[in-house]
Design a protein around this motif. Structure first.
Motif, PDB file in Angstrom:
ATOM      1  N   PRO A  39       0.817  -1.212   0.000  1.00 15.61           N
ATOM      2  CA  PRO A  39       0.000   0.000   0.000  1.00 15.61           C
ATOM      3  C   PRO A  39       0.847   1.256   0.000  1.00 15.61           C
ATOM      4  N   ALA A  40       0.335   2.283  -0.637  1.00 13.11           N
ATOM      5  CA  ALA A  40       1.069   3.543  -0.734  1.00 13.11           C
ATOM      6  C   ALA A  40       1.236   4.163   0.645  1.00 13.11           C
ATOM      7  N   PRO A  41       2.455   4.578   1.035  1.00 11.77           N
ATOM      8  CA  PRO A  41       2.662   5.180   2.362  1.00 11.77           C
ATOM      9  C   PRO A  41       2.013   6.547   2.464  1.00 11.77           C
ATOM     10  N   SER A  42       1.571   6.865   3.639  1.00 10.97           N
ATOM     11  CA  SER A  42       0.958   8.172   3.894  1.00 10.97           C
ATOM     12  C   SER A  42       1.685   8.840   5.043  1.00 10.97           C
ATOM     13  N   ILE A  43       1.798  10.137   4.990  1.00 13.90           N
ATOM     14  CA  ILE A  43       2.513  10.914   6.006  1.00 13.90           C
ATOM     15  C   ILE A  43       1.517  11.332   7.077  1.00 13.90           C
ATOM     16  N   LYS A  44       1.796  10.966   8.303  1.00 14.31           N
ATOM     17  CA  LYS A  44       0.880  11.227   9.397  1.00 14.31           C
ATOM     18  C   LYS A  44       1.183  12.564  10.048  1.00 14.31           C
ATOM     19  N   HIS A  45       0.134  13.230  10.463  1.00 19.89           N
ATOM     20  CA  HIS A  45       0.221  14.465  11.238  1.00 19.89           C
ATOM     21  C   HIS A  45       0.959  15.575  10.499  1.00 19.89           C
ATOM     22  N   PHE A  46       0.987  15.540   9.183  1.00 21.04           N
ATOM     23  CA  PHE A  46       1.606  16.648   8.464  1.00 21.04           C
ATOM     24  C   PHE A  46       0.722  17.892   8.545  1.00 21.04           C
ATOM     25  N   GLY A  47      -0.582  17.720   8.628  1.00 26.62           N
ATOM     26  CA  GLY A  47      -1.474  18.873   8.710  1.00 26.62           C
ATOM     27  C   GLY A  47      -1.222  19.715   9.944  1.00 26.62           C
ATOM     28  N   SER A  48      -1.030  19.055  11.104  1.00 26.32           N
ATOM     29  CA  SER A  48      -0.769  19.809  12.331  1.00 26.32           C
ATOM     30  C   SER A  48       0.583  20.501  12.270  1.00 26.32           C
ATOM     31  N   LEU A  49       1.577  19.829  11.697  1.00 24.31           N
ATOM     32  CA  LEU A  49       2.893  20.459  11.559  1.00 24.31           C
ATOM     33  C   LEU A  49       2.819  21.657  10.614  1.00 24.31           C
ATOM     34  N   ARG A  50       2.117  21.514   9.508  1.00 21.97           N
ATOM     35  CA  ARG A  50       1.994  22.622   8.555  1.00 21.97           C
ATOM     36  C   ARG A  50       1.270  23.806   9.180  1.00 21.97           C
ATOM     37  N   THR A  51       0.262  23.549  10.003  1.00 27.05           N
ATOM     38  CA  THR A  51      -0.449  24.646  10.680  1.00 27.05           C
ATOM     39  C   THR A  51       0.472  25.390  11.638  1.00 27.05           C
ATOM     40  N   ALA A  52       1.264  24.637  12.414  1.00 25.67           N
ATOM     41  CA  ALA A  52       2.209  25.279  13.328  1.00 25.67           C
ATOM     42  C   ALA A  52       3.255  26.083  12.573  1.00 25.67           C
ATOM     43  N   VAL A  53       3.694  25.578  11.439  1.00 22.52           N
ATOM     44  CA  VAL A  53       4.679  26.308  10.629  1.00 22.52           C
ATOM     45  C   VAL A  53       4.085  27.602  10.085  1.00 22.52           C
ATOM     46  N   LEU A  54       2.825  27.559   9.655  1.00 23.14           N
ATOM     47  CA  LEU A  54       2.186  28.776   9.154  1.00 23.14           C
ATOM     48  C   LEU A  54       2.088  29.836  10.252  1.00 23.14           C
ATOM     49  N   TRP A  55       1.675  29.419  11.438  1.00 19.61           N
ATOM     50  CA  TRP A  55       1.595  30.375  12.548  1.00 19.61           C
ATOM     51  C   TRP A  55       2.975  30.934  12.895  1.00 19.61           C
ATOM     52  N   ALA A  56       3.962  30.060  12.997  1.00 20.69           N
ATOM     53  CA  ALA A  56       5.312  30.510  13.353  1.00 20.69           C
ATOM     54  C   ALA A  56       5.881  31.431  12.285  1.00 20.69           C
ATOM     55  N   GLY A  57       5.686  31.088  11.014  1.00 20.60           N
ATOM     56  CA  GLY A  57       6.237  31.913   9.950  1.00 20.60           C
ATOM     57  C   GLY A  57       5.561  33.273   9.834  1.00 20.60           C
ATOM     58  N   ILE A  58       4.236  33.279   9.877  1.00 18.40           N
ATOM     59  CA  ILE A  58       3.514  34.552   9.728  1.00 18.40           C
ATOM     60  C   ILE A  58       3.769  35.464  10.923  1.00 18.40           C
ATOM     61  N   LEU A  59       3.662  34.911  12.144  1.00 10.31           N
ATOM     62  CA  LEU A  59       3.936  35.732  13.325  1.00 10.31           C
ATOM     63  C   LEU A  59       5.393  36.193  13.350  1.00 10.31           C
ATOM     64  N   GLY A  60       6.298  35.345  12.892  1.00  6.73           N
ATOM     65  CA  GLY A  60       7.699  35.754  12.855  1.00  6.73           C
ATOM     66  C   GLY A  60       7.945  36.907  11.899  1.00  6.73           C
ATOM     67  N   VAL A  61       7.310  36.846  10.724  1.00  7.85           N
ATOM     68  CA  VAL A  61       7.490  37.937   9.755  1.00  7.85           C
ATOM     69  C   VAL A  61       6.927  39.246  10.301  1.00  7.85           C
ATOM     70  N   VAL A  62       5.729  39.193  10.891  1.00 10.09           N
ATOM     71  CA  VAL A  62       5.105  40.428  11.412  1.00 10.09           C
ATOM     72  C   VAL A  62       5.914  41.001  12.559  1.00 10.09           C
ATOM     73  N   GLN A  63       6.281  40.163  13.535  1.00  8.11           N
ATOM     74  CA  GLN A  63       7.028  40.663  14.690  1.00  8.11           C
ATOM     75  C   GLN A  63       8.425  41.152  14.288  1.00  8.11           C
ATOM     76  N   ALA A  64       9.061  40.455  13.368  1.00  9.94           N
ATOM     77  CA  ALA A  64      10.395  40.883  12.944  1.00  9.94           C
ATOM     78  C   ALA A  64      10.332  42.253  12.272  1.00  9.94           C
ATOM     79  N   CYS A  65       9.324  42.484  11.456  1.00 10.69           N
ATOM     80  CA  CYS A  65       9.186  43.807  10.818  1.00 10.69           C
ATOM     81  C   CYS A  65       8.960  44.904  11.857  1.00 10.69           C
TER      82      CYS A  65
END
Length: 371
Positions: free
Chosen positions: A5-31
Motif C-alpha cells: 500500500p502507498a505510504p501516507s505521512i501522518k500528522h503533516f497537517g498539524s505540523l503545517r499549521t504550526a509552521v504557518l503560525w510561526a512563519g507569519i507571526l515571525g514575519v510580522v514581529q520581525a518587521c
C-alpha cells in the motif's frame, strides 16, 4: 505479487499549521522590531524630533528619550526642551545610552535574521523533503531561541530600573503638610519609572506574544526531533512509530506463482489414519517430497480412469487397506530380525507422469488388451 500500500505521512497537517503560525507571526514581529530598533538608533543620533516644551503632559516622553535614547549629541532648544536632570542622574540604570545602543544594534541584526528564517520556514517545510524541513525548522528555532533569551534579559534589566526609580521616588516629599519642601522636579522620577516599566513590557512583547513564541518553538523542536529520529521512512515522517493494526501493512507478501513442496514420511502415518493397516515388514523410510497436485491431476487426465473405481481419483484412497484375516491359522510372514532401510522415490518435478495407454478407437470401443 501484490504491490504494498502507498505510504501516507501522518500528522503533516498539524505540523503545517504550526509552521504557518510561526512563519507569519515571525514575519510580522520581525518587521515591527526592525522598525523599533531603527527608531532607537536614530533617536540616539538626535535625528528624531522629541518636544520643544516641557510640560507635565510631555514629561514622560522627554524623560523616556533622555534616560534611554539620547546620545552625546546636543539638540537645539527648539527641538528638545532643557530641564533639570539632577534627580534623574541620581538614579543609575543598568544600561546607559551607549550600552543600550549596542544592544539595539545586536537586536536589529537578530530581527533581520528572524525575518529571513521565517520566510524560509514558510517556503521549505514540505512533506516530500525531509532534509529541507529539518534545516528550516532548526534554523528558525535557533534565532527564535535567541530572541526569547534576549527578551528575558532585557525585561529583567528594565525591571531592575523600574525598582530603582520607584525606590528613589519614595524618598521625595509630595505633600505640603509633611515636613520639608516639595520638589516639583520629583515628578521626573515617576516619569522614569513609567519609562522603565514600558520598556519591560515592550521587551516581553506584551508577555502574551512571548508565550506564543515559546510554545511554537517547543512544538516545532519536538516535531523536528521526531522527524530526525524516525527510522521508518516517509510513512511516519511527522509522527513516531506506532504498532499498526492494518493487516495489509503487516502481512508477508503473497507469492501466488511459487510452488511449495510438502515433506511427508511415506507410510509412517498410515497406522494413525487406518487402524486396519498392518505392515508386512518393518522398515524405516526416508523423508521424501511429494507433489500431490501433480498426482491427482495425472489421475484425472488418464483416459482409462472412467473404467476404474472412484477411489483412485483421490490420493487419500491409496492409504485404505483391507481388514486383516481373523483366522488364527493364517500363517504369518517371517519378518526380518533387523529393520531394513528402504527408500521410496516419488516424482516431484511438478509435472504428471506420461500416460502411455492407447487412445480409444473412433467407434468408441476400446481396443484389444494386446495393444
Amino acid at each position: 505479487m501484490y504491490s504494498p500500500p502507498a505510504p501516507s505521512i501522518k500528522h503533516f497537517g498539524s505540523l503545517r499549521t504550526a509552521v504557518l503560525w510561526a512563519g507569519i507571526l515571525g514575519v510580522v514581529q520581525a518587521c515591527i522590531w526592525i522598525g523599533l530598533t531603527i527608531t532607537a538608533i536614530c533617536a540616539y543620533s538626535c535625528v528624531l524630533y522629541i518636544t520643544d516644551s516641557l510640560t507635565y503632559g510631555s514629561m514622560v516622553k522627554a524623560v523616556f528619550f533622555y534616560v534611554y535614547f539620547k546620545g552625546g549629541c546636543s539638540m537645539s532648544p527648539n527641538d528638545f526642551q532643557q530641564f533639570d536632570y539632577t534627580l534623574l542622574n541620581s538614579v543609575e540604570t543598568v544600561f546607559d545610552t551607549n550600552q543600550l545602543l549596542i544592544w539595539n544594534c545586536v537586536y536589529l541584526g537578530v530581527s533581520v535574521c528572524w525575518l529571513i528564517v521565517s520566510i524560509v520556514l514558510l517556503a521549505c517545510v514540505r512533506k516530500d523533503n525531509t532534509k529541507s524541513t529539518l534545516v528550516s525548522i532548526y534554523t528558525w528555532a535557533f534565532f527564535m531561541a535567541a530572541i526569547c533569551c534576549m527578551d528575558v534579559a532585557s525585561g529583567v534589566i528594565f525591571g531592575v530600573d523600574y525598582g530603582r526609580f520607584n525606590e528613589k521616588a519614595l524618598t521625595e516629599n509630595a505633600n505640603t503638610l509633611n515636613a520639608g519642601p516639595v520638589n516639583p522636579m520629583a515628578a521626573t522620577l515617576i516619569a522614569g519609572a513609567v519609562s522603565a516599566i514600558s520598556m519591560m513590557i515592550i521587551s516581553f512583547k506584551g508577555f502574551v506574544m512571548w508565550l506564543v513564541n515559546l510554545g511554537l518553538l517547543v512544538y516545532l523542536l519536538v516535531r523536528a526531533t521526531r522527524i530526525a529520529t524516525d527510522k521508518d521512512g516517509a510513512d511516519t515522517l511527522y509522527n513516531p512509530r506506532k504498532d499498526s493494526n492494518d493487516i495489509l501493512t503487516t502481512r508477508p507478501p503473497i507469492r501466488a506463482y511459487e510452488e511449495e513442496k510438502v515433506e511427508i514420511q511415506a507410510y509412517n502415518n498410515a497406522a494413525y489414519s487406518n487402524a486396519a493397516y498392518v505392515p508386512d515388514n518393518r522398515s524405516m523410510a526416508e523423508t521424501i517430497e511429494v507433489n500431490e497436485d501433480a498426482i491427482i491431476r495425472a489421475a484425472h487426465m488418464s483416459m482409462d480412469s472412467n473404467l476404474m473405481d472412484r477411489r483412485f481419483r483421490d490420493l487419500n484412497a491409496f492409504k485404505q487397506y483391507p481388514a486383516p484375516n481373523p483366522q488364527a491359522s493364517r500363517p504369518l510372514r517371517q519378518t526380518a530380525q533387523t529393520p531394513v532401510q528402504e527408500t521410496i522415490v516419488v516424482a516431484t518435478a511438478g509435472f504428471p507422469v506420461p500416460d502411455y495407454s492407447p487412445a480409444p478407437s473412433p467407434n468408441g470401443i476400446l481396443r484389444h488388451p494386446q495393444y
